[in-house]
Design a protein around this motif. Structure first.
Motif, PDB file in Angstrom:
ATOM      1  N   ASP A  99       0.824  -1.205   0.000  1.00  0.00           N
ATOM      2  CA  ASP A  99       0.000   0.000   0.000  1.00  0.00           C
ATOM      3  C   ASP A  99       0.860   1.258   0.000  1.00  0.00           C
ATOM      4  OD1 ASP A  99      -2.485  -1.295  -0.035  1.00  0.00           O
ATOM      5  OD2 ASP A  99      -2.434  -1.591   2.130  1.00  0.00           O
ATOM      6  N   LEU A 100       1.930   1.241   0.800  1.00  0.00           N
ATOM      7  CA  LEU A 100       2.835   2.394   0.814  1.00  0.00           C
ATOM      8  C   LEU A 100       3.566   2.528  -0.516  1.00  0.00           C
ATOM      9  CD1 LEU A 100       4.362   2.301   4.413  1.00  0.00           C
ATOM     10  CD2 LEU A 100       2.563   3.793   3.525  1.00  0.00           C
ATOM     11  N   ALA A 101       3.893   1.401  -1.131  1.00  0.00           N
ATOM     12  CA  ALA A 101       4.545   1.456  -2.442  1.00  0.00           C
ATOM     13  C   ALA A 101       3.639   2.122  -3.471  1.00  0.00           C
ATOM     14  CB  ALA A 101       4.944   0.055  -2.893  1.00  0.00           C
ATOM     15  N   VAL A 102       2.325   1.845  -3.391  1.00  0.00           N
ATOM     16  CA  VAL A 102       1.375   2.515  -4.283  1.00  0.00           C
ATOM     17  C   VAL A 102       1.402   4.015  -4.030  1.00  0.00           C
ATOM     18  CG1 VAL A 102      -1.074   2.820  -4.805  1.00  0.00           C
ATOM     19  CG2 VAL A 102      -0.131   0.526  -4.581  1.00  0.00           C
ATOM     20  N   LEU A 103       1.410   4.419  -2.752  1.00  0.00           N
ATOM     21  CA  LEU A 103       1.474   5.839  -2.423  1.00  0.00           C
ATOM     22  C   LEU A 103       2.757   6.470  -2.944  1.00  0.00           C
ATOM     23  CD1 LEU A 103       0.095   6.297   1.211  1.00  0.00           C
ATOM     24  CD2 LEU A 103      -0.767   7.338  -0.878  1.00  0.00           C
TER      25      LEU A 103
END
Length: 258
Positions: free
Chosen positions: A84-88
């Motif tokens: 999820d953080l990688a998407v951000l």
């Protein structure tokens, strides 16, 4: 947190500015949040145009994107274990018109996993990292902060080992760590790194350092040296003007100057 199109619930996020408004980042409202450590790490990273730069534990991409904002023409890879953080991080790069690749990968993974992500041995010029630094045996963290903050005895060693593997000979590792664990830093860098430059960071003038910024060179042979400490606040307790200029993107730290 996010769906496949990258849209997200606004209530769960904040939109924050860094580098005096030069960088706009979306990040989770709760949990680990980018701040001064990320900007100081970026300001201590000696990247040049054309370098392949990798940030370990990138989170939302703050430090790596700050380097890319300062130094045009780098090839930036953001490595993050949390999908999820990688998407951000990917969204933040696009929102700031910065070319970057966000890779979902555990920094402690073995060489084949790194190679599969395009990070083979001896392929990178610069690695920057802000590893988890709190001893898990002495700290309790909420689940959304655990990965970002808690470390075991092998965390720093594993991250430094991964950096050593992917860096070219003469490549630079830039890291930030707890000042009270300087022994762990020196031990982790003892194999394969040299030419250390260490910048102590003090919260208040006259008090012990709270962080260390370190530049290390793969295969470096020069003696280690310790720079004069950086004071975040002056003797009156006011924010140091020089540090504020650096956080506003108006300068770099000495470690960023080879």
């Amino acid at each position: 947190m996010t769906d496949s199109a990258g849209s997200s619930d606004v209530a769960e996020f904040t939109e924050d500015t860094f580098l005096g408004g030069q960088l706009h980042l979306r990040q989770p409202r709760s949990g680990h949040r980018a701040g001064h450590d990320a900007m100081l790490l970026a300001a201590a990273t000696p990247a040049r145009s054309g370098d392949r730069v990798v940030e370990f534990g990138a989170g939302i991409g703050a430090a790596g994107l700050a380097v890319a904002r300062r130094v045009a023409g780098i090839e930036l890879v953001l490595v993050e274990i949390d999908a999820d953080l990688a998407v951000l991080a990917r969204e933040n790069a696009a929102a700031n018109a910065i070319a970057a690749d966000a890779v979902v990968l555990d920094v402690a993974s073995a060489a084949p996993a790194f190679a599969a992500a395009g990070l083979g041995p001896d392929s990178v010029d610069i690695v920057l990292m802000n590893p988890p630094f709190n001893d898990a045996a002495r700290h309790r963290a909420s689940p959304d902060k655990a990965l970002a903050h808690l470390a075991d005895a092998s965390t720093l060693e594993n991250w430094v080992h991964a950096a050593r593997r992917i860096l070219k000979s003469g490549g630079v590792l830039s890291l930030i760590w707890r000042a009270d664990a300087i022994g762990e830093v020196l031990a982790a860098l003892d194999r394969g790194f040299g030419s250390l430059a260490i910048l102590p960071v003090h919260g208040d003038a006259g008090k012990p350092a709270i962080r260390l910024l370190v530049r290390a060179v793969k295969g470096g042979k020069a003696p280690a040296h310790i720079l004069a400490g950086l004071m975040l606040r002056d003797e009156s307790g006011a924010p140091d003007r020089g540090v504020q200029d650096i956080l506003a993107g108006k300068g770099v730290l000495p470690l960023a100057i080879p």
